[in-house]
Design an enzyme around this catalytic site. Structure first.
Site, PDB file in Angstrom:
ATOM      1  N   THR A 190      41.900  49.881 -24.601  1.00 13.22           N
ATOM      2  CA  THR A 190      41.982  49.012 -23.424  1.00 13.22           C
ATOM      3  C   THR A 190      43.336  48.299 -23.470  1.00 13.22           C
ATOM      4  O   THR A 190      43.930  48.186 -24.537  1.00 13.22           O
ATOM      5  CB  THR A 190      40.868  47.948 -23.441  1.00 13.22           C
ATOM      6  OG1 THR A 190      41.032  47.176 -24.620  1.00 13.22           O
ATOM      7  CG2 THR A 190      39.502  48.578 -23.435  1.00 13.22           C
ATOM      8  N   GLU A 197      35.781  51.444 -21.119  1.00 16.85           N
ATOM      9  CA  GLU A 197      34.549  51.534 -21.905  1.00 16.85           C
ATOM     10  C   GLU A 197      33.498  52.407 -21.227  1.00 16.85           C
ATOM     11  O   GLU A 197      32.446  52.661 -21.787  1.00 16.85           O
ATOM     12  CB  GLU A 197      33.976  50.128 -22.143  1.00 16.85           C
ATOM     13  CG  GLU A 197      34.779  49.274 -23.113  1.00 16.85           C
ATOM     14  CD  GLU A 197      35.917  48.498 -22.460  1.00 16.85           C
ATOM     15  OE1 GLU A 197      36.344  48.885 -21.341  1.00 16.85           O
ATOM     16  OE2 GLU A 197      36.383  47.516 -23.054  1.00 16.85           O
ATOM     17  N   LYS A 208      37.016  28.193 -10.389  1.00 15.41           N
ATOM     18  CA  LYS A 208      35.892  27.256 -10.287  1.00 15.41           C
ATOM     19  C   LYS A 208      36.382  25.961  -9.676  1.00 15.41           C
ATOM     20  O   LYS A 208      37.140  25.225 -10.281  1.00 15.41           O
ATOM     21  CB  LYS A 208      35.278  27.016 -11.661  1.00 15.41           C
ATOM     22  CG  LYS A 208      34.590  28.270 -12.152  1.00 15.41           C
ATOM     23  CD  LYS A 208      34.179  28.201 -13.597  1.00 15.41           C
ATOM     24  CE  LYS A 208      33.837  29.590 -14.082  1.00 15.41           C
ATOM     25  NZ  LYS A 208      34.779  30.136 -15.044  1.00 15.41           N
ATOM     26  N   TRP A 254      32.230  28.626  -7.074  1.00 21.47           N
ATOM     27  CA  TRP A 254      33.121  29.717  -7.449  1.00 21.47           C
ATOM     28  C   TRP A 254      33.860  30.247  -6.238  1.00 21.47           C
ATOM     29  O   TRP A 254      33.284  30.420  -5.169  1.00 21.47           O
ATOM     30  CB  TRP A 254      32.330  30.866  -8.084  1.00 21.47           C
ATOM     31  CG  TRP A 254      31.859  30.548  -9.467  1.00 21.47           C
ATOM     32  CD1 TRP A 254      31.741  29.301 -10.019  1.00 21.47           C
ATOM     33  CD2 TRP A 254      31.434  31.469 -10.457  1.00 21.47           C
ATOM     34  NE1 TRP A 254      31.272  29.407 -11.304  1.00 21.47           N
ATOM     35  CE2 TRP A 254      31.071  30.720 -11.605  1.00 21.47           C
ATOM     36  CE3 TRP A 254      31.324  32.858 -10.504  1.00 21.47           C
ATOM     37  CZ2 TRP A 254      30.612  31.309 -12.768  1.00 21.47           C
ATOM     38  CZ3 TRP A 254      30.865  33.454 -11.664  1.00 21.47           C
ATOM     39  CH2 TRP A 254      30.516  32.686 -12.787  1.00 21.47           C
TER      40      TRP A 254
END
Ligand code: ADP
Length: 541
Positions: free
Chosen positions: A186, A331, A438, A443
């Protein structure tokens, strides 16, 4: 009672043998680092993959050893895909866009034994080879007579000399289908990079799934251009699924600018292309002002980052190209969801359809997903409630290569993305959990803010980040790059948000920048942007 069917392991070698037998004259076209265009067939690719396998045997390289590449998309890279994995070694596609220190760290962590690299990466290899402690053979992907003298790399050999004279027939080993076949790290935007280690089984199952009609829908009639690099999660598995269906493959090599990609699409009758949004931004940036059209391109998979609505709209309505919005990660081999409509959606008006197309899509059979709240409880699929997205399935990782502890949460892999899922199963990413803003306990989705800015005719690219605020904790700002020759004032861009999102979600400020920093896979690097704007102060703070 057991079934009485043959127990054939699912192996990568079977893919190239299949392509050889059934698509003998199927074409593989590559723009080379040398600048010219190379053409051959699946049968020739198969023969040379077998030569690669022999060359590795000749080195007495153990099964399971890692063979690394630093290479663009091209036919030699494809031969390594099959020759390395098919013979039982593990193909490790290094990302050449990483910092040299990271390349060293990753090569040592993977314990790479062989490194095959494109000529354009010679300076990189010269800079790192002394620190790569496990590599014992360097191979430059070039003709024998093109190998430069005095590179300073001990034992360097040209790829063509390395495989020359090796037999073109090979007895592929009957490996366990669970054997490791390839690996990919990654990007490691936080901490050290981590590696997913794929198996033959996970790769083949992913290839079957990705070729299905509601996924990439690949067929022998397609001409497929993976712009997504072969070092970015195996070009989303396209080399494998292409061999499975026997389509024509078109490789762009290092030329990824809009003009080069457009010319290749037209010259090779490309019907299907795949890449991250930034690549398509460059393509549209070339096609639009030059008033060009696509003659055969009919669909493109866009994923790796959220696809802005303006891009879906431009492809569909100006060029007649269907956009398949996809979501996945290293992944996950990488495909998790892909967005195609259901029958009941076909009668909806275009703007209703668009709302669906914008989502990251439905889970592909094989991938199970759920969203969980802070309390660890599964959230409802109502299209509104969001939660941490978790996945499981046969091509999702169980653990990282040489990783400590399990990354799983009760058998599920936490993706680090925050999402909603609607009653029809369409998943929509709100944000990466670390990018979510936030504000006053609520959010704000940075993706929503970026998508709106990108819908403004003067904006080429937009990145939204949260800035510390004494009262609201965080407030969003949007950094934008203007299209060449276009102007827009800060206040006008902020006005553009009115009516499109709730008032309190509108960014507090616009910062005009020359460019948005991009990471090694062509995605916006918000960590770097935050660093660049560290002295920035909110006007509202
Ligand atoms: P990294 O970018 O960290 O190397 P990957 O290339 O594996 O990792 O990227 C996976 C991440 O990219 C996902 O977890 C998600 O945050 C993001 N991503 C991928 N596709 C999409 C998409 N279509 N929309 C929004 N985000 C996406």
């Amino acid at each position: 009672m057991l079934g009485l069917m043959q127990d054939q392991p699912l192996l990568i070698s079977a893919l190239i043998e299949h392509a050889d037998r059934h698509h003998r004259d199927g074409e593989i076209v590559s723009r080379r680092t040398e600048g010219d265009v190379h053409r051959y067939t699946w049968t020739e690719a198969a023969a040379r993959s077998r030569q690669v396998a022999h060359a590795l045997d000749a080195m007495l390289l153990d099964v399971g050893s890692r063979v690394a590449t630093l290479a663009w998309n091209g036919y030699r890279h494809l031969e390594l895909y099959f020759g390395v994995s098919g013979s039982g070694r593990v193909l490790h596609t290094l990302n050449p866009r990483l910092h040299p220190d990271q390349v060293v760290w990753i090569a040592n962590h993977a314990e790479d034994q062989v490194l095959c690299f494109d000529t354009s990466f010679l300076p990189l290899v010269q800079a790192v080879h002394a620190k790569c402690t496990t590599i014992r053979q360097y191979v430059m992907l070039c003709d024998a007579d093109k190998l430069p003298a005095d590179t300073g790399i001990p034992g360097l050999i040209a790829y063509e000399a390395w495989i020359a004279g090796q037999p073109t027939t090979y007895d592929w080993p009957r490996l366990s289908e669970s054997a490791a076949s390839s690996m990919c790290y990654t990007s490691g935007t936080t901490g050290h990079p981590k590696a997913a280690l794929y198996s033959h089984r996970s790769t083949i199952l992913h290839a079957f799934a990705s070729a299905m009609p509601d996924v990439m829908g690949l067929s022998a009639r397609d001409s497929v251009l993976p712009v997504v690099p072969m070092f970015h999660v195996n070009a989303w598995g396209i080399p494998y699924s292409a061999a499975m269906v026997g389509c024509k493959l078109v490789f762009p090599g290092p030329a990824l600018d809009g003009k080069s990609v457009y010319e290749l699409i037209e010259a090779e009758g490309v019907t299907f292309a795949a890449g991250v949004p930034t690549v398509w931004q460059m393509l549209l940036g070339h096609v639009g002002p030059n008033q060009l059209k696509f003659s055969k391109l009919n669909r493109t998979v866009i994923g790796g980052a959220a696809c802005p609505p303006a891009m879906i709209d431009a492809f569909r309505n100006q060029y007649g190209v269907d956009v398949l919005h996809a979501w996945g990660m290293t992944e996950m081999s990488p495909l998790g969801t892909l967005c195609t409509l259901k029958n009941k959606h076909l009668a909806l008006p275009e703007d209703e359809q668009m709302k669906i197309r914008l989502k990251q899509g439905r889970a592909i059979f094989g991938v199970d997903m759920r969203i969980v709240g802070d309390d660890g409880r599964e959230q409802p699929w109502d299209g509104k409630t969001f939660g941490d997205l978790e996945v499981r399935g046969p091509w999702v990782i169980d653990s990282y290569f040489r990783g400590e502890g399990s990354p799983l949460n009760d058998g599920w892999f936490p993706t680090g993305d925050v999402a909603t899922i609607d009653p029809d199963g369409y998943m929509q990413i709100t944000d990466r959990s670390k990018d979510v803003i936030k504000s006053g306990g609520e959010w704000i989705s940075s993706i929503d803010i970026e998508n709106i800015a990108m819908g403004h005719p003067a904006i080429a690219m937009a990145a939204c980040i949260g800035m510390k605020h004494p009262k609201w904790d965080e407030r969003p700002i949007v950094a934008v790059v203007k299209k060449p020759g276009q102007e827009v004032a800060r206040d006008d861009l902020l006005k553009f948000y009115e009516g499109k999102i709730a008032k309190w979600q509108i960014p507090d400020d616009v910062v005009f920048v020359e460019a948005i920093p991009l990471g090694a896979t062509g995605k916006m690097l918000k960590t770097k942007l935050r660093e660049q704007l560290k002295d920035y102060r909110l006007p509202t703070a």
